[in-house]
Design a protein around this motif. Structure first.
Motif, PDB file in Angstrom:
ATOM      1  N   ALA A  81       0.832  -1.213   0.000  1.00 22.62           N
ATOM      2  CA  ALA A  81       0.000   0.000   0.000  1.00 22.62           C
ATOM      3  C   ALA A  81       0.865   1.261   0.000  1.00 22.62           C
ATOM      4  N   LEU A  82       1.943   1.268   0.775  1.00 21.80           N
ATOM      5  CA  LEU A  82       2.806   2.447   0.814  1.00 21.80           C
ATOM      6  C   LEU A  82       3.568   2.631  -0.490  1.00 21.80           C
ATOM      7  N   TYR A  83       4.070   1.538  -1.072  1.00 24.72           N
ATOM      8  CA  TYR A  83       4.851   1.672  -2.295  1.00 24.72           C
ATOM      9  C   TYR A  83       3.977   2.113  -3.460  1.00 24.72           C
ATOM     10  N   LYS A  84       2.743   1.679  -3.514  1.00 27.05           N
ATOM     11  CA  LYS A  84       1.830   2.136  -4.564  1.00 27.05           C
ATOM     12  C   LYS A  84       1.703   3.655  -4.552  1.00 27.05           C
ATOM     13  N   ARG A  85       1.505   4.217  -3.389  1.00 30.09           N
ATOM     14  CA  ARG A  85       1.368   5.665  -3.289  1.00 30.09           C
ATOM     15  C   ARG A  85       2.698   6.379  -3.527  1.00 30.09           C
ATOM     16  N   PHE A  86       3.803   5.766  -3.104  1.00 25.59           N
ATOM     17  CA  PHE A  86       5.111   6.396  -3.271  1.00 25.59           C
ATOM     18  C   PHE A  86       5.520   6.458  -4.740  1.00 25.59           C
TER      19      PHE A  86
ATOM     20  N   HIS B  25       3.513   5.869  -7.609  1.00 28.51           N
ATOM     21  CA  HIS B  25       2.535   6.171  -8.658  1.00 28.51           C
ATOM     22  C   HIS B  25       1.590   7.317  -8.299  1.00 28.51           C
ATOM     23  N   HIS B  26       1.867   8.064  -7.233  1.00 32.87           N
ATOM     24  CA  HIS B  26       0.932   9.141  -6.882  1.00 32.87           C
ATOM     25  C   HIS B  26       0.948  10.263  -7.918  1.00 32.87           C
ATOM     26  N   ALA B  27       2.064  10.440  -8.635  1.00 35.81           N
ATOM     27  CA  ALA B  27       2.134  11.526  -9.616  1.00 35.81           C
ATOM     28  C   ALA B  27       1.266  11.241 -10.835  1.00 35.81           C
ATOM     29  N   SER B  28       1.177   9.985 -11.270  1.00 37.84           N
ATOM     30  CA  SER B  28       0.400   9.630 -12.467  1.00 37.84           C
ATOM     31  C   SER B  28      -0.992   9.121 -12.140  1.00 37.84           C
ATOM     32  N   CYS B  29      -1.288   8.842 -10.879  1.00 38.76           N
ATOM     33  CA  CYS B  29      -2.599   8.328 -10.480  1.00 38.76           C
ATOM     34  C   CYS B  29      -3.212   9.291  -9.464  1.00 38.76           C
TER      35      CYS B  29
ATOM     36  N   LEU C 272       2.714  10.201   0.029  1.00 40.59           N
ATOM     37  CA  LEU C 272       3.072   9.739   1.365  1.00 40.59           C
ATOM     38  C   LEU C 272       3.461  10.909   2.261  1.00 40.59           C
ATOM     39  N   THR C 273       3.116  10.780   3.514  1.00 39.71           N
ATOM     40  CA  THR C 273       3.570  11.745   4.497  1.00 39.71           C
ATOM     41  C   THR C 273       4.988  11.389   4.946  1.00 39.71           C
ATOM     42  N   ILE C 274       5.567  12.243   5.761  1.00 39.21           N
ATOM     43  CA  ILE C 274       6.929  11.982   6.243  1.00 39.21           C
ATOM     44  C   ILE C 274       6.965  10.725   7.108  1.00 39.21           C
TER      45      ILE C 274
ATOM     46  N   GLU D 263       8.193   4.860   7.569  1.00 41.03           N
ATOM     47  CA  GLU D 263       7.722   3.487   7.788  1.00 41.03           C
ATOM     48  C   GLU D 263       8.082   2.581   6.611  1.00 41.03           C
ATOM     49  N   MET D 264       7.959   3.087   5.385  1.00 37.42           N
ATOM     50  CA  MET D 264       8.340   2.296   4.222  1.00 37.42           C
ATOM     51  C   MET D 264       9.841   2.017   4.213  1.00 37.42           C
ATOM     52  N   ASP D 265      10.640   3.008   4.565  1.00 44.55           N
ATOM     53  CA  ASP D 265      12.090   2.800   4.646  1.00 44.55           C
ATOM     54  C   ASP D 265      12.442   1.782   5.731  1.00 44.55           C
TER      55      ASP D 265
END
Length: 297
Positions: free
Chosen positions: A222-227, A229-233, A239-241, A246-248
């Motif tokens: 879920a986090l990687y999807k937003r990280f 593809h948020h620019a094209s979708c 993602l917030t800071i 959390e993803m890192d």
């Protein structure tokens, strides 16, 4: 236009390399590979270096084309390719023998420098009946391979030093190993590491580990999807800071191999592509319904 440009660049790609010497030193010797020159280029049917510009959108379109027009010619030339193994301390008798075998050579060659020419003819036609799709013609005039007893011993010594030693102690399942010193405060982490290793060796896993791995997988996808593809979708928020941290943290988790992270990313990309198709289909349906309503009015 872009397809024709990429095709033109790929068909006329040339590669020229000169004076290469790769040496491995150690174990009382120096072994390596030398290369005088390497050339890869495009030629015509007569073997002359040339520039081709066929500019075909559809290679299978036979209108106005002959069989010879579908051929692309490539040539590879290698000069001075050799393999050597020099001993650091050579006796005068061996040095004299080396000079007799190769008076103008600076190395003790296992494979003497050779010259090699290879020509490739490739056809763009998908269905080739009267001619092969790929035709390779090579020419190797001489090949000299000489391996002395001292060189055999040296190569065996090098292979033994490079090969992994079986008597060296290595930690079991390093992805579970804590990055902490062994002391009273970290005893709990080390006992957990020992328990997990025993479970892996006995093929007995705790269901809690599967559940924890499932939770990490669900959260990371879920986090990687937003990280990514948020620019094209537009339906995906940035993602917030805290979410980026959390993803890192999940990516730096030693219990998750890099292969697993890449697999999760592929799943996220596939989910985004499926969501994109659904959004496009719904947009088409809405546009069609709006057009019907305007027609009724």
């Amino acid at each position: 236009f872009a397809g024709r440009l990429v095709r033109r660049i790929a068909e006329n790609l040339q590669l020229d390399v000169e004076s290469v010497n790769v040496t491995l030193r150690g174990c009382g010797c120096s072994a390596g590979v030398v290369l005088g020159s390497l050339s890869l280029f495009t030629t015509d049917a007569n073997g002359k270096r040339t520039f081709v510009d066929r500019g075909l959108d559809n290679p299978n379109d036979a209108k106005g084309r002959t069989v010879s027009d579908s051929f692309l010619y490539k040539e590879l030339q290698i000069q001075g390719l050799g393999v050597y193994c020099d001993e650091d301390e050579v006796s005068p008798l061996e040095r004299m023998q080396q000079r007799l075998n190769a008076p103008s050579s600076d190395h003790s060659y296992i494979m003497s420098p050779l010259s090699f020419v290879c020509r490739l003819r490739r056809s763009d036609v998908l269905r080739c009946v009267d001619f092969p799709k790929y035709l390779v013609v090579s020419e190797l005039k001489t090949l000299s391979v000489v391996l002395s007893r001292s060189q055999l011993d040296l190569t065996r010594r090098i292979a033994e030093s490079i090969a992994a030693k079986k008597d060296v102690l290595r930690p079991l399942f390093p992805e579970y190993r804590p990055c902490l010193p062994i002391n009273k405060d970290t005893a709990k982490e080390w006992w957990r590491y020992a328990f997990r290793c025993i479970g892996r060796l006995n093929r007995r896993r705790c269901w809690a580990e599967f559940y924890i791995a499932f939770q990490k997988r669900k959260k990371y996808i879920a986090l990687y999807k937003r990280f990514a593809h948020h620019a094209s979708c537009p339906w995906l928020a940035k993602l917030t800071i805290a979410e980026t941290a959390e993803m890192d943290r999940i990516q730096q988790d030693h219990s998750i191999p890099s292969v697993g992270i890449m697999c999760w990313r592929n799943i996220a990309d596939a989910q985004v592509e499926r969501e994109r198709q659904k959004h496009e289909e719904s947009a088409v349906v809405k546009k069609g319904g709006r057009n019907r309503q305007e027609g009724v009015h």
